[in-house]
Design a protein around this motif. Structure first.
Motif, PDB file in Angstrom:
ATOM      1  N   SER A   6       0.820  -1.214   0.000  1.00 39.28           N
ATOM      2  CA  SER A   6       0.000   0.000   0.000  1.00 39.28           C
ATOM      3  C   SER A   6       0.847   1.253   0.000  1.00 39.28           C
ATOM      4  N   ASP A 200      -4.691  -6.816  -9.339  1.00 38.27           N
ATOM      5  CA  ASP A 200      -5.726  -5.830  -9.024  1.00 38.27           C
ATOM      6  C   ASP A 200      -5.088  -4.608  -8.365  1.00 38.27           C
ATOM      7  N   TYR A 201      -5.788  -3.493  -8.436  1.00 39.71           N
ATOM      8  CA  TYR A 201      -5.485  -2.319  -7.618  1.00 39.71           C
ATOM      9  C   TYR A 201      -6.787  -1.841  -6.996  1.00 39.71           C
ATOM     10  N   VAL A 203      -8.295   1.522  -4.978  1.00 40.20           N
ATOM     11  CA  VAL A 203      -7.980   2.925  -4.712  1.00 40.20           C
ATOM     12  C   VAL A 203      -9.083   3.547  -3.868  1.00 40.20           C
ATOM     13  N   ILE A 221      -3.499   4.203 -13.771  1.00 35.63           N
ATOM     14  CA  ILE A 221      -3.174   2.983 -13.024  1.00 35.63           C
ATOM     15  C   ILE A 221      -2.490   1.975 -13.939  1.00 35.63           C
ATOM     16  N   ALA A 225       1.135   0.475 -13.176  1.00 37.13           N
ATOM     17  CA  ALA A 225       0.820  -0.714 -12.371  1.00 37.13           C
ATOM     18  C   ALA A 225       2.054  -1.550 -12.052  1.00 37.13           C
ATOM     19  N   PRO A 229       2.381   0.420  -5.849  1.00 38.12           N
ATOM     20  CA  PRO A 229       1.417   1.379  -5.299  1.00 38.12           C
ATOM     21  C   PRO A 229       1.940   2.799  -5.140  1.00 38.12           C
ATOM     22  N   VAL A 232       1.807   4.491  -8.512  1.00 40.89           N
ATOM     23  CA  VAL A 232       0.421   4.733  -8.915  1.00 40.89           C
ATOM     24  C   VAL A 232      -0.162   5.902  -8.127  1.00 40.89           C
ATOM     25  N   VAL A 255      -3.614   3.640  -2.191  1.00 44.80           N
ATOM     26  CA  VAL A 255      -3.558   2.640  -3.247  1.00 44.80           C
ATOM     27  C   VAL A 255      -3.081   1.315  -2.646  1.00 44.80           C
ATOM     28  N   ARG A 257      -2.327  -2.865  -3.480  1.00 45.91           N
ATOM     29  CA  ARG A 257      -2.139  -3.915  -4.487  1.00 45.91           C
ATOM     30  C   ARG A 257      -1.994  -5.278  -3.798  1.00 45.91           C
TER      31      ARG A 257
END
Length: 261
Positions: A6, A200-201, A203, A221, A225, A229, A232, A255, A257
């Motif tokens: 994060s 995945d992300y 937010v 993103i 990516a 994080p 991003v 963010v 991940r």
């Protein structure tokens, strides 16, 4: 097993004060920082956008975040009930501040609280701060918007007003629900855990991110990516700042991940 990396980033925008607040509480494991390539087995994230002016708004958002994180959320037990409990505690904390100082009456805050664990993502939210999922090049809004924006957008879709008028309507950011210490009118809470996948992300953002549209958020993103994080989060803030909106609101993002442990 998934682990979670994060990062968070923020900007005052065109304002000279900051009413956003955010916080992270990593669970057991090495680090919550995506820079070192490690992650945590669980994570609690909270983001709040205050209202009530320089003093009241900043105090409200900070109070909400601190109280929410201080209220234990154990991702191995009933997360939904714990998220509700943390929300109630945060709202009560606002009421207590106002009771002590009546000059703070009218202050309040939005809130997104998200818990990441082995079953995925669960959340609770009040207000208009968006929670996004980015997956395989597409973006989706996960939580409800408790402002007038959805109603204005629907009017535009029905031809009752133009899309530009809907975007610029001064009522757009009026809230149906917020944490003010009073009874909560609307609360959005996930019905069950949302399973997450590597790549995945997620937010969490304050509504200042709406200066850019969902397509641009998705593009940013996707472009960063692979860098993690932190990259991003910083890129999303830059994308908002590059619009140079003279009325730009504060903007804060968290963010997250998920990765294979």
């Amino acid at each position: 097993m998934l682990t979670y990396e994060s990062a968070q980033a923020t900007s005052k925008g065109a304002r000279n004060y900051q009413e956003d607040a955010a916080g992270l509480r990593p669970g057991p494991a090495s680090s919550a920082n995506g820079d070192d390539g490690r992650g945590t087995s669980s994570l609690v994230a909270v983001l709040a956008d205050g209202m009530g002016g320089h003093t009241g708004g900043a105090l409200a958002s900070r109070t909400v975040c601190e109280c929410f994180l201080a209220t234990s959320v154990d991702v191995l037990s009933d997360v939904k009930a714990q998220l509700k409990g943390a929300l109630v505690a945060a709202n009560r904390a606002i009421a207590e501040k106002v009771e002590v100082n009546s000059h703070l009456s009218g202050m309040g805050s939005t809130l997104i609280g998200a818990a990441f664990g082995r079953e995925g993502l669960e959340w609770v939210s009040v207000g208009d701060s968006p929670l996004y999922l980015f997956r395989r090049g597409e973006i989706a809004l996960l939580n409800e918007d408790h402002s007038l924006a959805p109603a204005l957008d629907q009017m535009a879709a029905e031809g009752r007003m133009s899309a530009e008028a809907a975007r610029n309507d001064p009522r757009r950011h009026m809230l149906h629900s917020a944490l003010t210490g009073e009874a909560l009118e609307l609360v959005d809470i996930s019905k069950k855990p949302l399973p997450l996948e590597p790549g995945d992300y997620v937010v969490l953002a304050s509504d200042g991110i709406h200066t850019i549209d969902d397509a641009e958020i998705s593009r940013v993103i996707a472009a960063y990516a692979e860098d993690g994080p932190n990259a991003v989060a910083r890129a999303l803030i830059r994308a908002v700042e590059q619009v140079r909106d003279p009325h730009q609101d504060n903007i804060t993002v968290i963010v997250v991940r998920p990765r294979e442990g």
